[in-house]
Design a protein around this motif. Sequence first.
Motif, PDB file in Angstrom:
ATOM      1  N   LEU A  56       0.972  -1.312  -0.175  1.00 42.78           N
ATOM      2  CA  LEU A  56      -0.215  -0.226  -0.120  1.00 42.78           C
ATOM      3  C   LEU A  56       0.765   1.418   0.095  1.00 42.78           C
ATOM      4  N   LYS A  57       0.392   2.069  -0.957  1.00 42.74           N
ATOM      5  CA  LYS A  57       1.302   3.813  -1.118  1.00 42.74           C
ATOM      6  C   LYS A  57       0.304   4.277   0.046  1.00 42.74           C
ATOM      7  N   TYR A  58       0.920   5.574   0.452  1.00 42.86           N
ATOM      8  CA  TYR A  58       0.278   6.442   1.406  1.00 42.86           C
ATOM      9  C   TYR A  58      -0.954   6.463  -0.004  1.00 42.86           C
ATOM     10  N   SER A  59      -0.967   7.142  -0.628  1.00 42.38           N
ATOM     11  CA  SER A  59      -2.396   7.620  -1.727  1.00 42.38           C
ATOM     12  C   SER A  59      -3.675   6.894  -1.047  1.00 42.38           C
ATOM     13  N   ASP A  60      -3.298   5.109  -1.185  1.00 44.86           N
ATOM     14  CA  ASP A  60      -4.352   3.693  -1.621  1.00 44.86           C
ATOM     15  C   ASP A  60      -4.148   3.934   0.392  1.00 44.86           C
ATOM     16  N   ILE A  61      -3.630   4.165   1.269  1.00 43.66           N
ATOM     17  CA  ILE A  61      -4.351   4.040   2.886  1.00 43.66           C
ATOM     18  C   ILE A  61      -5.030   4.926   3.348  1.00 43.66           C
ATOM     19  N   LEU A  62      -4.393   6.098   2.685  1.00 47.30           N
ATOM     20  CA  LEU A  62      -5.692   7.568   3.370  1.00 47.30           C
ATOM     21  C   LEU A  62      -6.373   7.607   3.136  1.00 47.30           C
ATOM     22  N   PRO A  63      -7.544   7.009   2.298  1.00 44.86           N
ATOM     23  CA  PRO A  63      -9.115   7.219   1.866  1.00 44.86           C
ATOM     24  C   PRO A  63      -9.454   6.133   3.272  1.00 44.86           C
TER      25      PRO A  63
END
Length: 95
Positions: A56-63
Amino acid sequence: MSDPDLELRKQIQSHLIQTGTYERLTNELKTSLLENGWIDEVKSTTIEELKKNPNLKYSDILPKLEKKAIDDVPQDTKLKITSQLREFLDTIVNT
């Protein structure tokens, strides 16, 4: 948001920064979240998600975590900061 609303928001943000209110409220919020264990809870939840899916990347985990993190902010913290923001807005509206 319309242009007048955007302009008003920019003016309020600028005044928050100029008066030092932004920094004071930010520090109070951070302290409260730390004391209530909210920061540790969000970190723990994030680590659990990353263990399940290490790619997971930050942009994936944030939402995935943002709504839960916001919902988990203690009610007394929300009320305290909101109240202080209202007081600030009252002072600049009445000047």
